[in-house]
Structures are given as structure tokens and as C-alpha cells.
Write an enzyme that holds these catalytic residues in place. Structure first.
Site, PDB file in Angstrom:
ATOM      1  N   PRO A   1       5.253  -2.802  -0.258  1.00 22.58           N
ATOM      2  CA  PRO A   1       4.492  -4.004  -0.616  1.00 22.58           C
ATOM      3  C   PRO A   1       3.438  -4.269   0.452  1.00 22.58           C
ATOM      4  O   PRO A   1       3.766  -4.509   1.613  1.00 22.58           O
ATOM      5  CB  PRO A   1       5.566  -5.106  -0.633  1.00 22.58           C
ATOM      6  CG  PRO A   1       6.648  -4.605   0.273  1.00 22.58           C
ATOM      7  CD  PRO A   1       6.628  -3.107   0.181  1.00 22.58           C
TER       8      PRO A   1
ATOM      9  N   GLN B   1       8.562  -8.994  -3.184  1.00 17.55           N
ATOM     10  CA  GLN B   1       9.011  -9.270  -1.824  1.00 17.55           C
ATOM     11  C   GLN B   1       8.586 -10.671  -1.411  1.00 17.55           C
ATOM     12  O   GLN B   1       7.439 -11.064  -1.596  1.00 17.55           O
ATOM     13  CB  GLN B   1       8.425  -8.248  -0.848  1.00 17.55           C
ATOM     14  CG  GLN B   1       8.934  -8.408   0.582  1.00 17.55           C
ATOM     15  CD  GLN B   1       8.165  -7.576   1.572  1.00 17.55           C
ATOM     16  OE1 GLN B   1       7.007  -7.857   1.857  1.00 17.55           O
ATOM     17  NE2 GLN B   1       8.805  -6.533   2.107  1.00 17.55           N
TER      18      GLN B   1
ATOM     19  N   CYS C   1       6.768  -7.872   8.752  1.00 20.27           N
ATOM     20  CA  CYS C   1       5.312  -7.984   8.800  1.00 20.27           C
ATOM     21  C   CYS C   1       4.869  -8.443  10.193  1.00 20.27           C
ATOM     22  O   CYS C   1       5.306  -9.499  10.671  1.00 20.27           O
ATOM     23  CB  CYS C   1       4.812  -8.970   7.748  1.00 20.27           C
ATOM     24  SG  CYS C   1       3.007  -9.137   7.743  1.00 20.27           S
TER      25      CYS C   1
ATOM     26  N   LYS D   1      13.456  -5.527   4.299  1.00 24.99           N
ATOM     27  CA  LYS D   1      12.574  -4.597   5.004  1.00 24.99           C
ATOM     28  C   LYS D   1      12.304  -5.166   6.389  1.00 24.99           C
ATOM     29  O   LYS D   1      11.930  -6.336   6.521  1.00 24.99           O
ATOM     30  CB  LYS D   1      11.267  -4.403   4.242  1.00 24.99           C
ATOM     31  CG  LYS D   1      10.331  -3.349   4.846  1.00 24.99           C
ATOM     32  CD  LYS D   1       9.104  -3.146   3.968  1.00 24.99           C
ATOM     33  CE  LYS D   1       8.249  -1.977   4.455  1.00 24.99           C
ATOM     34  NZ  LYS D   1       7.626  -2.244   5.774  1.00 24.99           N
TER      35      LYS D   1
END
Length: 313
Positions: free
Chosen positions: A3, A59, A90, A129
Site C-alpha cells: 500500500p 490499510q 510508515c 506491516k
């Protein structure tokens, strides 16, 4: 396909599927944008019939438990998602400064509190993630993974770099391997630095991962999915057709003015590293109509012929 915020919209994913991708995610969605019914957030969730019948995941990113709860309740109205992934990796400043993404991953107790909210309110299978939490020591990463698995995470994606390294530098395969050995019964998906068959094979061998997730390596090169499965690089005609179809899809989704503004970075990625002259990159930076894109692709032909009609990947 990972993503990717600002990239993996529907036309981007359709390009990836044509290139051989099997599993894809929508763009990362901010929990607050869904909680407050922001139209932009909901637009990120648009999917095709093909995806609804096969596989499509989304996500969430966020660090506020109430907003995560409300976002889950909104997502539950979308019956077609195959799974919901939680972003703990991120590294971009606008996410990190809110205490979300990779910054949240480092606050293990808080990260697990947020994930527990998702387990209570989401109708979808949950995954996470993250990035490794230390460049050399696997213990912090294993601690976070252990908590996520205990709460019901059905897969873990590990980017083998720390938050500080963003998307460059060495990938720590050994920490990904430590996670896989600790949790042999769930998929451990490796991410980071895969841009060729050689780097993919290195990732598989050194990390022991279950699967590989592509991100920057597939930007402008959706054929990488095909190559990793034994296929070949694109021909010139395939390259031109892919760009044309990709940007046409964006025009249908956003309208020509907005689409072409966004398309500049997409076309730049398709041009990057393929031996085309700077004049084409300059033209890509000024694209404003589909007609201009057609002119750019026509001009790309002689440039590619100089390289024996082979696209350099």
C-alpha cells in the site's frame, strides 16, 4: 504490491495486475479521514469488480483508539475487503509527527492497544506491516510481533530497515528470519529493497520469508511482478500501452485536469532508468492533457530505438 500513499489507487493497481501482481492493497487510509467521513478517504477505497471477486486489502494508519474504532465501523460497510492491515511502518514526517506509522511501532504497548481495538471492531482478518525496531538487535521487533500475534494478527509484513533509514541502506535479513522462525505458522512477508529477480532471490534465501512484498521497486515497473515469476521485461509496445492505459484510467477516475497533474510523477517513474533523454523527463513534468502524453510516447520511440528497441530495466 505494498500500500503506497499517493500511488496505489485503482488505475495503479490495475497496471500492477497486468504486470503479474497477485495481491494488492488500496492506498494507506488515515483513520481520522474515515472517522470524520472525509470524501477523500472514502475515495481511496474504490475497487474493481475483479478485485472484489479475487483479492483486495486495505490499510489503516492512526494512533488514536477512538478514531481507529470509528474507522473500523466505517470499513465494515465495505463487504469486499479480504483483510485489513495496520500500518506500523510508515516513516514519512507527516505520519510520524502524529505518533502513527513507524513512530507508533516503537511504542509497543500503545501499538498493541491500537491493534486490540481493531480486533474488537473489524469484521476483516487482521495483519500488520512494520519496520524493524533496531538495526541489529531483533529483540524489540520480536516483542512487537509477539504481541500482535497474540492479539490475532494472521500475517506480518516486515520492512527490513529502521524508521531512520526510510527506503535506502542495507536491509537486515536476519531480523526478518528471526521473526519467521519465531512464528512459523503464519505468513511473514518481507519488504524492502527488492527491485530485481536477483534481489528478490536474495531476500527469500537470507530472510526465509513466506512471501515478498514489492514497493518502490515496482514503481514505474509493474512488469517486475512478471519477471519475479520467470517472465521477461516489457517490449517497447507493452511499455507504451501500459502507460497509456494507466493514465487513461486516472483520467476516468479523477477528470483530465486533476489526473494529468498526478500523472506527472507516474510517467516519471515509467521513464526512470530506461535510457530515455532528459527532454522526455522534462515533458513529463509539464503534462496537462492526454494528447500531450500521446506526443510524449510517440517521441519515446526513436529514443528507445537507439537502445535496439529494448526497454532498460
Amino acid at each position: 504490491m505494498a500500500p503506497l500513499s499517493g500511488f496505489t489507487d485503482l488505475p495503479y493497481r490495475e497496471a500492477a495486475y497486468r504486470g503479474g501482481c497477485r495481491y494488492a492493497f488500496t492506498e494507506m487510509v488515515d483513520a481520522a479521514s474515515l472517522a470524520y467521513a472525509n470524501a477523500g478517504g472514502e475515495k481511496l477505497l474504490q475497487c474493481s469488480e475483479f478485485e472484489r471477486e479475487n483479492f483486495i486489502a486495505t490499510q489503516l494508519v492512526g494512533s488514536d483508539v477512538e478514531l481507529l474504532k470509528r474507522a473500523c465501523e466505517k470499513l465494515n460497510n465495505y463487504e469486499y475487503f479480504s483483510l485489513l492491515d495496520f500500518n506500523l511502518g510508515c516513516p514519512v514526517p507527516k505520519v510520524v509527527k502524529k505518533g502513527a506509522g513507524a513512530a507508533l511501532g516503537r511504542r509497543i504497548d500503545r501499538a498493541l492497544e491500537c491493534f486490540e481495538v481493531l480486533t474488537r471492531y473489524s469484521r476483516f482478518p487482521l495483519t500488520a506491516k512494520m519496520r524493524i525496531l533496531h538495526a541489529e538487535d531483533p529483540v524489540p521487533t520480536l516483542e512487537l510481533c509477539r504481541g500482535l500475534v497474540a492479539l490475532g494478527a494472521q500475517a506480518l509484513t516486515i520492512h527490513g530497515r529502521t524508521m531512520e533509514h526510510f527506503y535506502t541502506g542495507m536491509v537486515n535479513f536476519s531480523i526478518i528470519r528471526a521473526v519467521k522462525e519465531a512464528f512459523p505458522d503464519i505468513p511473514v512477508i518481507a519488504n524492502g529493497g527488492v527491485c530485481s529477480r536477483e534481489t528478490c532471490e536474495e531476500m527469500r534465501q537470507k530472510s526465509g520469508c513466506s512471501r515478498v512484498m514489492l514497493a518502490q521497486g515496482a514503481m514505474g515497473n509493474p512488469w517486475l511482478f512478471r519477471e519475479l515469476q520467470g517472465g521477461t521485461p516489457p517490449t517497447l509496445d507493452e511499455w507504451k500501452d501500459m502507460i497509456s492505459i494507466h493514465i487513461s484510467g486516472m483520467v476516468k477516475l479523477y477528470g483530465e485536469v486533476s489526473a494529468m497533474r498526478q500523472a506527472r510523477k507516474i510517467v516519471h517513474d515509467y521513464l526512470k532508468g530506461r535510457g530515455f533523454p532528459s527532454s522526455l523527463r522534462n515533458a513529463a513534468s509539464a503534462l496537462s492533457t492526454e494528447a500531450e502524453l500521446s506526443d510524449l510516447l510517440a517521441a519515446a520511440v526513436p529514443a528507445a530505438e537507439v537502445a535496439n528497441r529494448k526497454i532498460i530495466v
